[in-house]
Design an enzyme around this catalytic site. Structure first.
Site, short mmCIF file in Angstrom:
data_model
loop_
_atom_site.label_atom_id
_atom_site.label_comp_id
_atom_site.label_asym_id
_atom_site.label_seq_id
_atom_site.Cartn_x
_atom_site.Cartn_y
_atom_site.Cartn_z
N TYR A 160 61.88 -4.46 56.43
CA TYR A 160 62.54 -4.37 55.13
C TYR A 160 63.34 -5.64 54.81
CZ TYR A 160 66.14 -3.59 51.80
OH TYR A 160 66.98 -3.78 50.74
N HIS A 217 67.56 1.15 55.20
CA HIS A 217 66.63 1.49 54.12
C HIS A 217 65.89 2.80 54.38
CE1 HIS A 217 64.44 0.00 50.46
NE2 HIS A 217 65.65 -0.49 50.27
C1 CS2 Z 1 68.36 -2.57 48.61
C2 CS2 Z 1 67.64 -2.73 47.34
O1 CS2 Z 1 70.10 -3.78 47.58
C3 CS2 Z 1 69.82 -3.00 48.46
O2 CS2 Z 1 70.60 -2.56 49.27
O3 CS2 Z 1 68.26 -1.42 49.33
O4 CS2 Z 1 67.26 -4.06 47.33
C4 CS2 Z 1 66.39 -1.88 47.09
O5 CS2 Z 1 65.40 -2.14 48.01
C5 CS2 Z 1 65.92 -2.18 45.69
O6 CS2 Z 1 66.98 -2.01 44.81
C6 CS2 Z 1 64.77 -1.32 45.29
O7 CS2 Z 1 64.53 -1.49 43.93
MG MG Z 2 70.06 -0.81 50.19
#
Ligand code: CS2
Ligand code: MG
Length: 408
Positions: A160, A217
């Site tokens: 991720y 995530h």
């Molecule tokens: C993520 C996000 O910002 C974060 O913490 O978890 O980047 C997420 O993956 C995105 O907002 C998905 O649209």
């Molecule tokens: Mg996030």
């Protein structure tokens, strides 16, 4: 006072921002953000087909009644698309209210509780060395808090928020173009073995003062999340984000009974009903909702007030899919909230973005300073907007090595 017209614009540099502009018979207009990442055309259609025809003729000063009218009137409640559309209207009505009062929004909430609001940036790396370089860069820029993610040795494809190529740390997050998602492969065991060691090395390299955050995530089960939280306790994280899938409000009980690591959750929530149990049972430390798709300022302020009763601080979502309008709405809440924690902030400040949304909000030394201009304090240049059109995108899809579908 009456609303005379409202328009929706979709497009922008790098992201498909959904911008709502509400016009009134007194020449004052209000702006709101309905961007729902990778599903942008849907809140735009909800606004155009259902909400705007009802909005015309309403008194824009009655933002609470208008919120209730749309929320209750939909009958089918909640959901990110509807809440993003209601949120944009709500933001725009608060913008109008601030302009009428000739005051920045934080004054209407109760004034400033602080000058600069602490933000965190995203550091990432294809491997740990790459991550260390990325963290050093943010530390040199004056950031005091940094979210850290890195590639896992042996993980077949990038994990991720991790770049596939070393050094490609700026581009990982916008790389979602096209309607067909790219597929990531996830391996929980490798992650659980490696990431606590990597986080320990980050702490050793950067010392005790740096605030370190990490985002799982949604990828662990409650038992795995508890094990992981215990393993990273010595790292002294500022927060551990989304350790379990966020749709199960009970999933964090197990972790909470086994670890004192601060927990943050909520970027996918769109109403108070998604997080009331988490807050009331004090299962979290930070609430991550966003004004964009959690019903705007009116609804998020309600969540912030509930959170304050239970020692839960704010940590609003601030991924690049939020336009400068919702980031400004959050900045006003951050300036006011007695239970402010931190703000996720990825520099949107490209020349193109600044030209589209001119404002005096500024980031300095890892702190965000809200503008004193009336309302949200952000303008919108329609000529600039005409340069952009909608480009479809999608989030990656995640599978385990045997093909089983997992959580992105
Ligand atoms: C993520 C996000 O910002 C974060 O913490 O978890 O980047 C997420 O993956 C995105 O907002 C998905 O649209
Ligand atoms: Mg996030």
């Amino acid at each position: 006072m009456k609303i005379t017209d409202a328009k929706v614009f979709v497009g922008g540099p790098a992201k498909n921002y959904v911008t709502l502009k509400i016009e009134t018979d007194q020449g004052i207009c209000g702006l709101g953000d309905a961007t729902l990442n990778n599903r942008e055309t849907l809140p735009a259609a909800y606004l155009k087909d259902y909400l705007i025809p009802n909005l015309i003729g309403m008194d824009p000063r009655n933002s609470e009644d208008i919120w209730q009218f749309f929320y209750r009137g939909a009958y089918f409640r909640r959901g990110p698309i509807a809440m993003a559309a209601f949120g944009a209207i709500d933001m725009a009505l608060w913008d109008i209210k601030g302009k009428l009062a000739n005051m920045p929004l934080y004054q209407l909430f109760g004034g400033k509780s602080r000058e600069g609001a602490l933000v965190y940036a995203h550091a990432t790396g294809a491997d740990l060395e790459d991550l260390m370089d990325s963290i050093s860069w943010y530390v040199e820029q004056g950031y005091k808090a940094i979210r850290v993610q890195c590639g896992i040795p042996g993980m077949p494809k990038a994990g991720y928020a991790v770049p596939e190529k070393k050094g490609d740390v700026k581009n990982y997050i916008t790389d979602y173009t096209g309607i067909r998602p790219k597929v990531e492969i996830w391996d929980t065991s490798r992650y659980m073995r490696y990431m606590p060691k990597a986080l320990t090395q980050v702490r050793e390299r950067f010392g005790p003062e740096l605030k370190i955050l990490h985002d799982v995530h949604h990828r662990l089960t409650p038992r795995e999340a508890a094990e992981f939280a215990k393993a990273v306790e010595p790292v002294d994280l500022f927060w551990l984000e989304d350790p379990t899938p966020a749709d199960d409000q009970d999933a964090l009980k197990f972790l909470r009974h086994h670890s004192t690591v601060p927990v943050a959750i909520g970027e996918v929530f769109n109403s108070i009903w998604d997080c009331n149990k988490l807050i009331e049972n004090e299962l979290i430390d930070f609430i991550r909702v966003a004004v964009t798709y959690a019903g705007g300022i009116t609804h998020v302020k309600r969540i912030v007030d509930l959170a304050a009763l239970h020692h839960v601080r704010t940590g609003f979502h601030g991924a690049p899919s939020h336009s400068p309008l919702s980031m400004a709405a959050q900045a006003h809440l951050n300036a006011w909230a007695p239970n402010f924690g931190i703000q996720e902030y990825l520099v949107l400040g490209t020349p193109e973005c600044d030209a589209l949304f001119p404002s005096e909000h500024r980031l300095e030394n890892g702190l965000f300073y809200v503008s004193d201009a009336p309302g949200l304090g952000v303008a919108f240049d329609e000529n600039e907007a005409a340069r952009y059109s909608y480009k479809p995108g999608s989030h990656p899809v995640v599978r385990l090595e045997d093909g089983t579908l997992w959580n992105y």
